[in-house]
Design an enzyme around this catalytic site. Sequence first.
Site, mmCIF file in Angstrom:
data_model
loop_
_atom_site.group_PDB
_atom_site.id
_atom_site.type_symbol
_atom_site.label_atom_id
_atom_site.label_comp_id
_atom_site.label_asym_id
_atom_site.label_seq_id
_atom_site.Cartn_x
_atom_site.Cartn_y
_atom_site.Cartn_z
ATOM 1 N N ASP A 26 45.144 44.675 38.575
ATOM 2 C CA ASP A 26 43.914 44.567 39.279
ATOM 3 C C ASP A 26 43.744 43.572 39.852
ATOM 4 O OD1 ASP A 26 43.063 47.119 37.484
ATOM 5 O OD2 ASP A 26 43.649 45.598 35.935
ATOM 6 N N HIS A 86 40.728 46.451 31.425
ATOM 7 C CA HIS A 86 41.576 47.378 32.348
ATOM 8 C C HIS A 86 41.111 48.655 32.496
ATOM 9 C CE1 HIS A 86 44.934 49.000 34.875
ATOM 10 N NE2 HIS A 86 45.173 49.781 34.063
#
Length: 336
Positions: free
Chosen positions: A159, A187
Amino acid sequence: MATPLKVCVTGAAGQIAYSLLYQIGHGDVFGKEQPLILTLLDITPMMNALHGVVMELHDCAMTLVKEIVPTDSEEEAFRDIDVAFLVGSMPRREGMLRKDLLTANAKIFRSQGLSLDKFAKKTVKVVVVGNPANTNAMICSHFAPSIPKENFTALTRLDHNRAKAQIATRIGVRSDAVKNVVIWGNHSSTQFPDVSHATVEVEGKTLPVYEAVKDDAWIEGDFITTVQGRGAAVLKARKLSSAMSASKAVCDHVRDWWFGAPQDEWVSMAVMSDGSYGMPEGVVYSFPVRVSADCKWAIVKDLPISDFAREKMEKTAKELEEEKKTALEFLASNSS
Ligand SMILES: NC(=O)c1ccc[n+]([C@@H]2O[C@H](COP(=O)([O-])OP(=O)(O)OC[C@H]3O[C@@H](n4cnc5c(N)ncnc54)[C@H](O)[C@@H]3O)[C@@H](O)[C@H]2O)c1
């Protein structure tokens, strides 16, 4: 030559491992001088496929890889290991509820935590990639009490890399010109990609990202939702989840943990929360961390947090607390 490091990769017959194993064997994580023993864990029905992967690893003729041990036994995979890449997990099947995915994986990561506790070195470093990665890492650590909590981390570097790449593309610079983005939290789609502390180098000048982008609405709107939804977008396009970019991010995460990250930069890592920034203790939450050359990470403290950011940081924390409660309650009523 140095003593070989014993490194385990789980989910070794899967698609992330297919890229990851080459990069580890090639020296991209532990360096070009570090010999390796690789233990590869997958489930029994995958043993044939795993033997194919082993054949390919041999065929790469990599000088650093001294031994490869494919296995479906946690004891064999984890015995005396220095590093564990926990990639394998139960995938989400059609019609499966989020709770079912969470509990199926809670069982896997309880078992792996217990086995790490029993068989791995007490200094083992663990990165959890298999989803739901943060909660799986929390469970694993919970069931491995003899291993320090700081040795368990989960991957949010993908990410982080996605956020850097989005900003770099928007401004038209190289991705390494963008520094100090943060991924806060889980996440999952509740994560908060934050560039309010980030800088970018444009034509030799270092600018705050907000100043360089000159579009606050994009930063606080489409940028965030693009990073949050990137995994789903890749899955929709490829019909398979991110693997090349995921394995690159795993290598970035562990290489920085092993060798230290540049001191003018922090990275995002999901680690056991100590309550920093008012986030709940005892969940594995992604924070900005600095990593020193002695393999120690530390949460970057005292960044100013706006009301906009705090609301998003709390939302993702709440999701992690709920996941933790669901997983631990399920495990308490299912002892095997
Ligand atoms: N954290 C992140 O940024 C991130 C990014 C991408 C993917 N992921 C997750 O990583 C995981 C792996 O992705 P993939 O694309 O390689 O999946 P995959 O389905 O191709 O491979 C997973 C492998 O894990 C194995 N496995 C299942 N249970 C196991 C167990 N108990 N022990 C050992 N192995 C086991 C499977 O047999 C399979 O070979 C998934 O959970 C995926 O959602 C995380």
